[in-house]
Design a protein around this motif. Structure first.
Motif, PDB file in Angstrom:
ATOM      1  N   ALA A 105       0.814  -1.217   0.000  1.00 30.63           N
ATOM      2  CA  ALA A 105       0.000   0.000   0.000  1.00 30.63           C
ATOM      3  C   ALA A 105       0.846   1.265   0.000  1.00 30.63           C
ATOM      4  O   ALA A 105       0.353   2.345  -0.361  1.00 30.63           O
ATOM      5  N   LEU A 106       2.108   1.167   0.384  1.00 27.71           N
ATOM      6  CA  LEU A 106       2.978   2.346   0.414  1.00 27.71           C
ATOM      7  C   LEU A 106       3.384   2.783  -0.992  1.00 27.71           C
ATOM      8  O   LEU A 106       3.653   3.964  -1.224  1.00 27.71           O
ATOM      9  N   ALA A 107       3.455   1.819  -1.911  1.00 26.52           N
ATOM     10  CA  ALA A 107       3.881   2.133  -3.278  1.00 26.52           C
ATOM     11  C   ALA A 107       2.795   2.949  -3.973  1.00 26.52           C
ATOM     12  O   ALA A 107       1.652   2.515  -4.086  1.00 26.52           O
ATOM     13  N   GLY A 108       3.169   4.128  -4.419  1.00 32.14           N
ATOM     14  CA  GLY A 108       2.216   5.002  -5.087  1.00 32.14           C
ATOM     15  C   GLY A 108       1.463   5.929  -4.156  1.00 32.14           C
ATOM     16  O   GLY A 108       0.693   6.782  -4.617  1.00 32.14           O
ATOM     17  N   CYS A 109       1.661   5.784  -2.838  1.00 33.85           N
ATOM     18  CA  CYS A 109       0.999   6.696  -1.890  1.00 33.85           C
ATOM     19  C   CYS A 109       1.767   8.010  -1.870  1.00 33.85           C
ATOM     20  O   CYS A 109       2.934   8.047  -1.467  1.00 33.85           O
ATOM     21  N   PRO A 110       1.154   9.117  -2.292  1.00 33.34           N
ATOM     22  CA  PRO A 110       1.909  10.370  -2.459  1.00 33.34           C
ATOM     23  C   PRO A 110       2.243  11.034  -1.134  1.00 33.34           C
ATOM     24  O   PRO A 110       1.617  10.769  -0.105  1.00 33.34           O
ATOM     25  N   GLN A 111       3.247  11.914  -1.174  1.00 37.17           N
ATOM     26  CA  GLN A 111       3.640  12.723  -0.022  1.00 37.17           C
ATOM     27  C   GLN A 111       3.810  14.168  -0.475  1.00 37.17           C
ATOM     28  O   GLN A 111       4.084  14.432  -1.651  1.00 37.17           O
ATOM     29  N   GLU A 112       3.691  15.076   0.453  1.00 38.80           N
ATOM     30  CA  GLU A 112       3.860  16.496   0.142  1.00 38.80           C
ATOM     31  C   GLU A 112       5.299  16.757  -0.304  1.00 38.80           C
ATOM     32  O   GLU A 112       6.241  16.503   0.461  1.00 38.80           O
ATOM     33  N   PRO A 113       5.506  17.222  -1.534  1.00 39.67           N
ATOM     34  CA  PRO A 113       6.866  17.397  -2.061  1.00 39.67           C
ATOM     35  C   PRO A 113       7.754  18.310  -1.223  1.00 39.67           C
ATOM     36  O   PRO A 113       8.972  18.120  -1.187  1.00 39.67           O
ATOM     37  N   GLU A 114       7.167  19.285  -0.541  1.00 40.00           N
ATOM     38  CA  GLU A 114       7.994  20.193   0.264  1.00 40.00           C
ATOM     39  C   GLU A 114       8.743  19.430   1.347  1.00 40.00           C
ATOM     40  O   GLU A 114       9.897  19.737   1.655  1.00 40.00           O
ATOM     41  N   TRP A 115       8.077  18.420   1.930  1.00 40.22           N
ATOM     42  CA  TRP A 115       8.680  17.674   3.022  1.00 40.22           C
ATOM     43  C   TRP A 115       9.262  16.346   2.567  1.00 40.22           C
ATOM     44  O   TRP A 115      10.135  15.782   3.224  1.00 40.22           O
ATOM     45  N   HIS A 116       8.784  15.863   1.431  1.00 37.72           N
ATOM     46  CA  HIS A 116       9.272  14.575   0.927  1.00 37.72           C
ATOM     47  C   HIS A 116       9.544  14.659  -0.569  1.00 37.72           C
ATOM     48  O   HIS A 116       8.842  14.035  -1.380  1.00 37.72           O
ATOM     49  N   PRO A 117      10.583  15.386  -0.934  1.00 39.58           N
ATOM     50  CA  PRO A 117      10.899  15.500  -2.359  1.00 39.58           C
ATOM     51  C   PRO A 117      11.409  14.200  -2.975  1.00 39.58           C
ATOM     52  O   PRO A 117      11.513  14.100  -4.199  1.00 39.58           O
ATOM     53  N   GLU A 118      11.702  13.199  -2.131  1.00 42.00           N
ATOM     54  CA  GLU A 118      12.255  11.947  -2.652  1.00 42.00           C
ATOM     55  C   GLU A 118      11.221  11.100  -3.379  1.00 42.00           C
ATOM     56  O   GLU A 118      11.580  10.241  -4.189  1.00 42.00           O
ATOM     57  N   GLY A 119       9.919  11.307  -3.108  1.00 41.05           N
ATOM     58  CA  GLY A 119       8.916  10.524  -3.807  1.00 41.05           C
ATOM     59  C   GLY A 119       7.833  10.006  -2.880  1.00 41.05           C
ATOM     60  O   GLY A 119       7.524  10.605  -1.844  1.00 41.05           O
ATOM     61  N   ASP A 120       7.246   8.869  -3.256  1.00 43.15           N
ATOM     62  CA  ASP A 120       6.116   8.335  -2.504  1.00 43.15           C
ATOM     63  C   ASP A 120       6.570   7.666  -1.205  1.00 43.15           C
ATOM     64  O   ASP A 120       7.760   7.642  -0.878  1.00 43.15           O
ATOM     65  N   VAL A 121       5.602   7.128  -0.464  1.00 44.82           N
ATOM     66  CA  VAL A 121       5.902   6.582   0.859  1.00 44.82           C
ATOM     67  C   VAL A 121       6.798   5.341   0.746  1.00 44.82           C
ATOM     68  O   VAL A 121       7.645   5.094   1.611  1.00 44.82           O
ATOM     69  N   TRP A 122       6.644   4.571  -0.326  1.00 46.73           N
ATOM     70  CA  TRP A 122       7.499   3.398  -0.524  1.00 46.73           C
ATOM     71  C   TRP A 122       8.958   3.818  -0.684  1.00 46.73           C
ATOM     72  O   TRP A 122       9.850   3.272  -0.021  1.00 46.73           O
ATOM     73  N   VAL A 123       9.199   4.786  -1.554  1.00 43.77           N
ATOM     74  CA  VAL A 123      10.572   5.268  -1.763  1.00 43.77           C
ATOM     75  C   VAL A 123      11.148   5.794  -0.454  1.00 43.77           C
ATOM     76  O   VAL A 123      12.290   5.503  -0.089  1.00 43.77           O
ATOM     77  N   HIS A 124      10.343   6.578   0.252  1.00 43.40           N
ATOM     78  CA  HIS A 124      10.792   7.122   1.537  1.00 43.40           C
ATOM     79  C   HIS A 124      11.120   6.006   2.527  1.00 43.40           C
ATOM     80  O   HIS A 124      12.170   6.041   3.188  1.00 43.40           O
TER      81      HIS A 124
END
Length: 468
Positions: free
Chosen positions: A240-259
């Motif tokens: 479920a983490l793959a493709g779950c977006p994050q606010e770019p200001e705080w997570h410029p690395e990508g979605d929750v899976w990448v983080h």
């Protein structure tokens, strides 16, 4: 002959022991080869002390008799005909025949007359199918495992029998990560076609633990697991983490899976000084910390928010730990700590922002829920698990320093006032005693009492005012 189980000069020399056993096997008309991971690790230049010997040309009964001349022999499953001699495992070459689903669905028989090539054919990957003669130094490599080692490539030995044991897919994941290998295209496609629904939790956990603790970058294995369909099949909470977006200001690395993958790698760098249960707590905390985001993520006022995701992450983290059957490890309550880390991982950063308003009592109370040092390690990994250099992660250092100054980095203060002290005041056993203990302990957490005399005085005051 020397008793290898007790001889101090041999306890630290398994290779010398293996040579002496091999010499004894040769005298009996057979040949003993070192097989498996030790050979692979030596060729890679990695230290290894776990030696497996495979003995050709000596029947089982004669082999055991021969081994007993070296010391105490422990049989590990007579049907497998594996013998432990100190820290060396000795076995006959084995034939496997599939008799049912699952990793236990095999009929395994020892066959001393099996050829070296046929014995190697039953192994999973070519890099694990190399054997080595400890007497001559010769490598026997019928499937070109050394070539795959030089290419840093993971390739199956026998595509026809590889799918018989679905655990091999998870082994591919952890081995690729541990040795930073790529996986052969045909091997990857084969892994994708293998069902994983027959694997018991303890077997899945065994490979997952190796990935978390033995790989320098566990993210490599997690990324491969996603690519091979392992995450979708076994870990829907992670999927479920793959493709779950994050606010770019705080997570410029990508979605929750990448983080999460970046957090896991950062966590891996800060566990070397911990005991195994605490290492696993930090790593699992890193894996689970944002499991609540898919449940809470929404666009609010034009920005991506995940309100209360830390508390909402406890339920999916519990489910994931259930899948892995993780509870206490070596007497340490890993599950409680991982869930505590999941629920509290934002606390260090949030408290730092209002640090002049956070009292000592808040730290003491939080220490009742989670180990504050492990929490700080995961929280700092969380902070660093973004684009490097863009975020100040000092908050977690402040948090840990404050916890250590209060002496609560690993647990809350022990209550000063105990039941016997309350009973000594003339109170009858019953719920009232517990009420007094709770109220006085709250005063202790607030720092308003620090000695037994002060605690007893506080209890007397509560009794005199009828507050409990």
């Amino acid at each position: 002959m020397c008793d290898f189980a007790t001889s101090p000069e041999h306890r630290h020399a398994p290779l010398e022991r293996a040579r002496e056993i091999a010499a004894g096997v040769r005298e009996a008309g057979g040949r003993a080869l070192v097989v498996g991971g030790w050979v692979r690790d030596q060729l890679l230049g990695h230290p290894s002390t776990n030696i497996d010997l495979e003995v050709f040309g000596v029947p089982s009964a004669r082999l055991r008799q021969l081994l007993e001349s070296f010391g105490r022999v422990e049989a590990v499953g007579e049907s497998f005909q594996v013998y432990k001699l100190g820290d060396i495992d000795v076995s006959l070459p084995r034939r496997d025949s599939k008799a049912g689903r699952g990793h236990r669905g095999f009929v395994v028989t020892g066959d001393p007359d099996l050829s070296i090539e046929d014995a190697a054919r039953r192994r999973d990957f070519t890099v694990n199918a190399i054997s080595w003669d400890p007497l001559t130094g010769e490598h026997l490599d019928p499937f070109n495992g050394r070539g795959d080692l030089s290419r840093r490539c993971l390739r199956v030995v026998d595509p026809a029998t590889f799918p018989d044991d679905s655990l091999r897919v998870l082994r591919a994941v952890q081995l690729a990560a541990r040795f930073e290998f790529t996986i052969d295209d045909d091997t990857a496609e084969l892994c994708r076609r293998i069902a994983l629904d027959d694997l018991p939790a303890e077997r899945v956990w065994g490979e997952f633990e190796k990935l978390l603790l033995l790989a320098s970058r566990p993210s490599m294995g997690l990324a491969l697991a996603l690519e091979l369909g392992v995450v979708a099949a076994l870990f829907p909470e992670l999927m479920a983490l793959a493709g779950c977006p994050q606010e770019p200001e705080w997570h410029p690395e990508g979605d929750v899976w990448v983080h999460t993958l970046q957090v896991v790698d950062r966590a891996r760098t800060r566990i070397a000084d911990l005991a195994r249960p605490q290492q696993l707590t930090v790593m699992l905390g890193a894996v689970c910390h944002d499991l609540g985001k898919p449940l809470t993520t929404a666009v609010i006022d034009g920005r991506i928010r995940s309100m209360n995701h830390e508390e909402q992450g406890v339920a999916p983290a519990t489910t994931l730990l259930d899948r892995l059957n993780v509870h206490s490890i070596d007497g340490y309550d890993v599950r409680k700590q991982v869930l505590g880390i999941t629920a509290q991982h934002l606390k260090p950063g949030a408290w730092y922002k209002v640090r002049d308003e956070v009292g000592d009592g808040a730290f003491r109370r939080l220490a009742q829920k989670v180990d504050l040092e492990l929490l700080a390690r995961v929280a700092k990994s969380d902070c660093e698990g973004r684009l490097p250099g863009q975020f100040d992660c000092w908050a977690m250092d402040w948090f840990l320093e404050r916890a250590r100054a209060l002496g609560v980095e690993h647990q809350a203060p022990r209550p000063i006032l105990l039941g016997r002290h309350v009973l000594a005041l003339g109170i009858e056993p019953g719920p009232r005693v517990g009420g007094i203990l709770k109220r006085v302990y709250e005063l202790q957490l607030d720092g308003r009492i620090a000695t037994l005399d002060e605690a007893v005085a506080a209890a007397r005051e509560l009794l005199s005012t009828g507050a409990v």
